[in-house]
Scaffold this motif. Structure first.
Motif, mmCIF file in Angstrom:
data_model
loop_
_atom_site.group_PDB
_atom_site.id
_atom_site.type_symbol
_atom_site.label_atom_id
_atom_site.label_comp_id
_atom_site.label_asym_id
_atom_site.label_seq_id
_atom_site.Cartn_x
_atom_site.Cartn_y
_atom_site.Cartn_z
ATOM 1 N N GLY A 1 30.367 3.867 -35.163
ATOM 2 C CA GLY A 1 31.302 2.893 -34.629
ATOM 3 C C GLY A 1 30.616 1.752 -33.928
ATOM 4 N N THR A 2 31.427 1.008 -33.180
ATOM 5 C CA THR A 2 30.915 -0.160 -32.460
ATOM 6 C C THR A 2 31.445 -0.171 -31.032
ATOM 7 O OG1 THR A 2 32.766 -1.507 -33.219
ATOM 8 C CG2 THR A 2 30.731 -1.616 -34.520
ATOM 9 N N PHE A 3 30.746 -0.925 -30.194
ATOM 10 C CA PHE A 3 31.159 -1.125 -28.808
ATOM 11 C C PHE A 3 31.064 -2.603 -28.496
ATOM 12 C CE2 PHE A 3 29.858 -1.360 -24.255
ATOM 13 C CZ PHE A 3 31.098 -1.043 -23.740
ATOM 14 N N ARG A 4 32.218 -3.209 -28.308
ATOM 15 C CA ARG A 4 32.275 -4.604 -27.860
ATOM 16 C C ARG A 4 33.055 -4.558 -26.560
ATOM 17 N NH1 ARG A 4 29.946 -7.323 -31.853
ATOM 18 N NH2 ARG A 4 30.317 -6.605 -33.953
ATOM 19 N N GLN A 5 32.347 -4.757 -25.504
ATOM 20 C CA GLN A 5 32.872 -4.535 -24.174
ATOM 21 C C GLN A 5 34.262 -5.106 -23.983
ATOM 22 O OE1 GLN A 5 30.421 -6.058 -21.068
ATOM 23 N NE2 GLN A 5 31.422 -4.893 -19.520
ATOM 24 N N PRO A 6 35.213 -4.338 -23.513
ATOM 25 C CA PRO A 6 35.160 -2.951 -23.081
ATOM 26 C C PRO A 6 35.639 -1.968 -24.147
ATOM 27 C CG PRO A 6 37.212 -3.877 -22.321
ATOM 28 C CD PRO A 6 36.483 -4.965 -23.124
ATOM 29 N N ASN A 7 35.827 -2.423 -25.411
ATOM 30 C CA ASN A 7 36.425 -1.566 -26.446
ATOM 31 C C ASN A 7 35.376 -0.785 -27.226
ATOM 32 O OD1 ASN A 7 39.026 -2.540 -25.843
ATOM 33 N ND2 ASN A 7 38.597 -4.368 -27.027
ATOM 34 N N LEU A 8 35.661 0.482 -27.416
ATOM 35 C CA LEU A 8 34.788 1.384 -28.156
ATOM 36 C C LEU A 8 35.574 1.985 -29.310
ATOM 37 C CD1 LEU A 8 32.468 4.041 -26.794
ATOM 38 C CD2 LEU A 8 34.352 4.775 -28.186
ATOM 39 N N GLU A 9 34.990 1.993 -30.500
ATOM 40 C CA GLU A 9 35.626 2.613 -31.664
ATOM 41 C C GLU A 9 34.611 3.507 -32.348
ATOM 42 O OE1 GLU A 9 38.508 -1.160 -32.737
ATOM 43 O OE2 GLU A 9 37.242 -0.322 -34.273
ATOM 44 N N LEU A 10 35.003 4.738 -32.613
ATOM 45 C CA LEU A 10 34.172 5.690 -33.342
ATOM 46 C C LEU A 10 35.042 6.381 -34.372
ATOM 47 C CD1 LEU A 10 32.160 7.440 -30.491
ATOM 48 C CD2 LEU A 10 31.174 6.149 -32.382
ATOM 49 N N SER A 11 34.495 6.648 -35.550
ATOM 50 C CA SER A 11 35.225 7.414 -36.555
ATOM 51 C C SER A 11 34.229 8.189 -37.399
ATOM 52 C CB SER A 11 36.079 6.494 -37.423
ATOM 53 O OG SER A 11 35.261 5.581 -38.107
ATOM 54 N N GLY A 12 34.733 9.236 -38.019
ATOM 55 C CA GLY A 12 33.877 10.076 -38.850
ATOM 56 C C GLY A 12 34.478 11.450 -39.027
ATOM 57 N N THR A 13 33.613 12.433 -39.163
ATOM 58 C CA THR A 13 34.075 13.805 -39.368
ATOM 59 C C THR A 13 33.636 14.671 -38.190
ATOM 60 O OG1 THR A 13 32.068 14.388 -40.562
ATOM 61 C CG2 THR A 13 33.943 13.602 -41.880
ATOM 62 N N LEU A 14 34.163 15.879 -38.192
ATOM 63 C CA LEU A 14 33.827 16.830 -37.131
ATOM 64 C C LEU A 14 32.934 17.924 -37.698
ATOM 65 C CD1 LEU A 14 37.332 17.067 -35.466
ATOM 66 C CD2 LEU A 14 35.340 15.779 -34.691
ATOM 67 N N ALA A 15 31.774 17.540 -38.184
ATOM 68 C CA ALA A 15 30.873 18.478 -38.867
ATOM 69 C C ALA A 15 30.352 19.573 -37.955
ATOM 70 C CB ALA A 15 29.700 17.701 -39.465
ATOM 71 N N GLN A 16 30.278 19.328 -36.650
ATOM 72 C CA GLN A 16 29.676 20.300 -35.739
ATOM 73 C C GLN A 16 30.682 21.279 -35.128
ATOM 74 O OE1 GLN A 16 29.102 16.959 -35.420
ATOM 75 N NE2 GLN A 16 26.980 16.815 -36.096
ATOM 76 N N ILE A 17 31.976 21.088 -35.394
ATOM 77 C CA ILE A 17 32.971 21.968 -34.791
ATOM 78 C C ILE A 17 33.461 22.970 -35.829
ATOM 79 C CG2 ILE A 17 35.257 22.075 -33.719
ATOM 80 C CD1 ILE A 17 34.652 19.439 -32.409
#
Length: 154
Positions: A97-113
């Motif tokens: 994802g990206t971080f453009r202050q103050p917004n944070l966006e992340l996406s993907g899978t939950l491979a570790q859970i």
């Protein structure tokens, strides 16, 4: 022998040096006014949510974030993960994802859970000092969450 200090050459070198100094000043002023580094947000954040959906239900989660400028990668882990598993997740993060202050966006899978390996997740939040406040979209459900940084000692 020709003189090295002719008016023609002194004018040429003087104007070239003045142009370079003016150009350097313009670039420096632009950089100081418009180019700011993003604040550091990498670290571990413990997620608190009222009730997590699907395979996340009843699990205590930690969001691990690595940062390179505005680009982020990370993993969503259960708090019970060992240090070895945390290190492995840093080497192969499942969220981008990206971080453009103050917004944070992340996406993907939950491979570790466990039980959520191929499930997609998206997180959108804002950074308020050391706390992330936002929405977690998982399993066609949007949940509000708060994530506090674990690096702050109380």
């Amino acid at each position: 022998m020709k003189s090295l200090f002719s008016a023609k050459w002194l004018t040429f070198y003087g104007s070239t040096i003045a142009f370079v100094i003016a150009l350097f000043s313009v670039v420096t002023n632009y950089g100081e006014a418009n180019l700011k580094a993003q604040p550091k947000i990498s670290g571990r954040y413990k997620i608190s949510a009222a009730e997590l959906p699907g395979c996340l239900k009843g699990k205590d989660l930690v969001l691990s974030i690595e940062q390179s400028g505005v680009y982020l990668n990370g993993s969503l882990l259960e708090t019970s993960h060992s240090t070895q598993e945390q290190t492995a997740s840093r080497k192969k993060p499942s969220l981008m994802g990206t971080f453009r202050q103050p917004n944070l966006e992340l996406s993907g899978t939950l491979a570790q859970i466990e039980g959520c390996a191929n499930s997609a997740i998206a997180l959108q939040s804002t950074l308020n000092q050391s706390t992330l406040i936002g929405k977690l979209n998982f399993d066609n459900t949007a949940i509000d969450f708060v994530a506090n940084s674990e690096s702050i000692k109380k």
